[in-house]
Design a protein around this motif. Structure first.
Motif, PDB file in Angstrom:
ATOM      1  N   MET A  62      45.700  44.022  38.603  1.00  0.00           N
ATOM      2  CA  MET A  62      46.342  42.496  38.846  1.00  0.00           C
ATOM      3  C   MET A  62      45.803  41.978  40.136  1.00  0.00           C
ATOM      4  O   MET A  62      45.574  42.546  41.077  1.00  0.00           O
ATOM      5  CB  MET A  62      47.930  42.587  38.868  1.00  0.00           C
ATOM      6  CG  MET A  62      48.198  41.225  39.034  1.00  0.00           C
ATOM      7  SD  MET A  62      50.143  41.151  39.329  1.00  0.00           S
ATOM      8  CE  MET A  62      50.987  41.697  37.650  1.00  0.00           C
ATOM      9  N   GLU A 111      47.722  36.232  34.036  1.00  0.00           N
ATOM     10  CA  GLU A 111      49.074  37.166  33.808  1.00  0.00           C
ATOM     11  C   GLU A 111      49.922  36.345  32.996  1.00  0.00           C
ATOM     12  O   GLU A 111      50.741  37.331  32.278  1.00  0.00           O
ATOM     13  CB  GLU A 111      49.520  37.252  35.332  1.00  0.00           C
ATOM     14  CG  GLU A 111      50.680  38.021  35.272  1.00  0.00           C
ATOM     15  CD  GLU A 111      51.372  38.122  36.610  1.00  0.00           C
ATOM     16  OE1 GLU A 111      52.156  39.057  36.927  1.00  0.00           O
ATOM     17  OE2 GLU A 111      51.293  37.146  37.425  1.00  0.00           O
ATOM     18  N   ILE A 129      44.849  39.545  34.918  1.00  0.00           N
ATOM     19  CA  ILE A 129      44.891  41.062  34.712  1.00  0.00           C
ATOM     20  C   ILE A 129      43.544  41.135  34.092  1.00  0.00           C
ATOM     21  O   ILE A 129      42.897  40.740  33.021  1.00  0.00           O
ATOM     22  CB  ILE A 129      45.861  41.262  33.535  1.00  0.00           C
ATOM     23  CG1 ILE A 129      47.502  40.882  33.833  1.00  0.00           C
ATOM     24  CG2 ILE A 129      45.682  42.748  33.206  1.00  0.00           C
ATOM     25  CD1 ILE A 129      47.885  41.760  35.133  1.00  0.00           C
TER      26      ILE A 129
END
Length: 89
Positions: free
Chosen positions: A47, A80, A4
């Protein structure tokens, strides 16, 4: 591995272009992206898929830090899994 990336700072021309061009140069795919302007502040969350990346996450963090400094914004990146664990309810 997915990561991220967040970008926050004063809105200016070229933020998305510079960050996405850098990612593309290193074979990092943007899997999802959202961005908005809040009271003149640019806010973006991406992302990214690093499966084919030619740099590791630590090198990416250092490079994005330099881009952030040059543009006067703040850029953060985390795996993530770490992001999801931090935001689990």
């Amino acid at each position: 591995m997915n990561a991220i990336i967040t970008v926050v700072g004063s809105d200016k021309v070229g933020i998305i272009a510079k960050v996405s061009a850098f990612l593309s140069e290193h074979s990092i795919n943007i899997a999802d992206i959202t961005q908005t302007i809040l009271s003149g502040n640019f806010v973006m969350m991406m992302m990214v898929d690093m499966a084919k990346a030619d740099i590791d996450i630590d090198s990416l963090r250092q490079s994005l830090s330099k881009i952030a400094e040059d543009m006067g914004v703040e850029i953060n990146i985390m795996a993530e899994k770490v992001f999801s664990a931090m935001h689990r309810v």
